[in-house]
Design an enzyme around this catalytic site. Structure first.
Site, PDB file in Angstrom:
ATOM      1  CG  LEU A 121       8.681   6.152  -0.812  1.00  0.00           C
ATOM      2  CD1 LEU A 121       9.808   7.432  -2.225  1.00  0.00           C
ATOM      3  CD2 LEU A 121       8.152   7.737   0.265  1.00  0.00           C
TER       4      LEU A 121
ATOM      5  CG  ASP B  83       0.027   1.841   0.148  1.00  0.00           C
ATOM      6  OD1 ASP B  83       0.191   2.859   1.577  1.00  0.00           O
ATOM      7  OD2 ASP B  83       1.352   1.277   0.076  1.00  0.00           O
TER       8      ASP B  83
HETATM    9  C1  MEV Z   1       2.764  -0.595   3.098  1.00  0.00           C
HETATM   10  O1  MEV Z   1       2.990   0.348   1.954  1.00  0.00           O
HETATM   11  C2  MEV Z   1       2.047  -0.434   3.897  1.00  0.00           C
HETATM   12  C3  MEV Z   1       1.335  -1.480   4.994  1.00  0.00           C
HETATM   13  O2  MEV Z   1       0.485  -0.986   5.891  1.00  0.00           O
HETATM   14  C4  MEV Z   1       0.793  -2.517   4.310  1.00  0.00           C
HETATM   15  C5  MEV Z   1      -0.199  -1.860   4.172  1.00  0.00           C
HETATM   16  O3  MEV Z   1      -1.231  -1.121   4.704  1.00  0.00           O
HETATM   17  O4  MEV Z   1      -1.413  -2.617   3.209  1.00  0.00           O
HETATM   18  C6  MEV Z   1       2.675  -2.057   5.622  1.00  0.00           C
END
Ligand code: MEV
Length: 329
Positions: free
Chosen positions: A114, A160
């Site tokens: 999250l 993120d």
């Molecule tokens: C991780 O929250 C999301 C992924 O796409 C990795 C990233 O975007 O760096 C898996």
């Protein structure tokens, strides 16, 4: 000086993993946050303590060359490494390195997919820069927090860190390091949690190995996820929740094809659909962690269905608040 900063958790509605290869994604910040309390010390010692939901605590003390750690949970130790790296990068940006005491408190399960590592990184940088009275734009903050994720995980998209810095329902354009805001209130979603079996760095590396082994095939899946994200954006703009749900199901299938789902996540996804969700998928890096179900009018049934397969429903709603920081004394 004492500074308090916080950043939201986030749900990836569409596009995780493919976003690492430059495809778009749709993310959504929630009302559960990570809080960072920072106090500037008179010496050069760094003390970092983290307290997480349901997992106890972890402590790291760095004094000169000496490093001491006390840990109840591995996931918290990982979160301390984001704080430590964030302090290093923020000190470099401010041109000042000072001893600090940091307490991190999370309203979210740490490492659940999250966005807690992004939230911890962004809030720590924001707090340190405010304590050093250094100007910091949101754009710069998102960029520095992204560097933290790259250095700790080995590879990360800006998704993120951009999402938790700005907050909102965002259409992420990773190649341009930019986003567009999508207009929508709270989506009727339920989030289900199961403990993580792997971490983000390892999961991203696993997909990378698949790409290296079968480039044509796997890049086709990744590009299909990108197309699906654009269809999902249209469906959200048309307020067509049936279509949004059905695209979540397709996205889950493609993530499974990339090898990042688990039996427990699949059980939760299928249980939610059987309980009337319009769509359900894993959210975040996978390997355990969280799933999200779109379930207007069926929230209670979906929560009960998640409990029935051993999942933990998490109460959370949409919040457009991004990083916030203030001096407290
Ligand atoms: C991780 O929250 C999301 C992924 O796409 C990795 C990233 O975007 O760096 C898996």
């Amino acid at each position: 000086m004492r500074v308090f900063a916080s950043a939201p958790g986030k749900i990836t509605l569409f596009g995780e993993h493919a976003v690492v290869y430059g495809e778009p994604a749709i993310t959504y910040t929630i009302d559960k946050r990570v809080h960072v309390h920072l106090k500037v010390r008179g010496d050069s010692t760094i003390k970092i303590e983290a307290r997480g939901l349901q997992v106890g605590g972890a402590k790291l003390v760095i004094s000169g060359e000496k490093i001491e750690a006390e840990v109840d949970a591995q996931s918290l130790m990982e979160s301390l490494s984001y704080v430590h790296k964030a302090l290093e990068i923020a000190s470099e940006y401010c041109g000042e390195s000072k001893g600090v005491e940091i307490l991190v408190e999370s309203e979210l399960p740490v490492g659940a997919g999250l966005g807690t590592s992004a939230a911890v990184s962004a809030a720590t940088i924001a707090a340190f820069c405010r304590a050093m009275e250094k100007e910091l734009s949101l754009e710069e903050l998102a960029r520095l927090a992204h560097r933290v994720e790259i250095e700790v995980q080995g590879s990360a998209s800006p998704m993120d860190t951009m999402t938790v810095t700005y907050g909102g329902l965002l259409y992420i354009k990773p190649a341009e390091r930019s986003f567009e805001r999508l207009e929508w209130g709270s989506l009727p979603v339920v989030v289900g949690f199961t403990p993580r079996e792997s971490n983000t760095g390892k999961l991203v590396a696993g997909v990378r190995r698949l790409v290296e082994r079968e480039e044509d095939l796997i890049m086709e899946i990744i590009r299909t996820i990108g197309k699906l994200v654009d269809r999902a954006r249209e469906a959200l703009e048309e307020e067509n929740l049936e279509m949004v749900g059905s695209l979540m199901n397709v996205n889950h299938g493609l993530l499974e094809a990339l090898g990042v789902s688990t039996v427990k996540l699949n059980e939760m996804v299928y249980a939610a659909r059987a309980a009337g969700a319009l769509g359900a998928k894993l959210t975040g890096a996978g390997g355990g962690g969280c799933m999200v179900a779109l379930c207007p009018g069926r929230e209670e049934e979906v929560k009960a269905s998640l409990r029935a397969v051993g999942g933990i429903p998490l109460e959370c709603t949409f919040s457009s608040r991004g990083v916030e920081v203030r001096v407290v004394g």
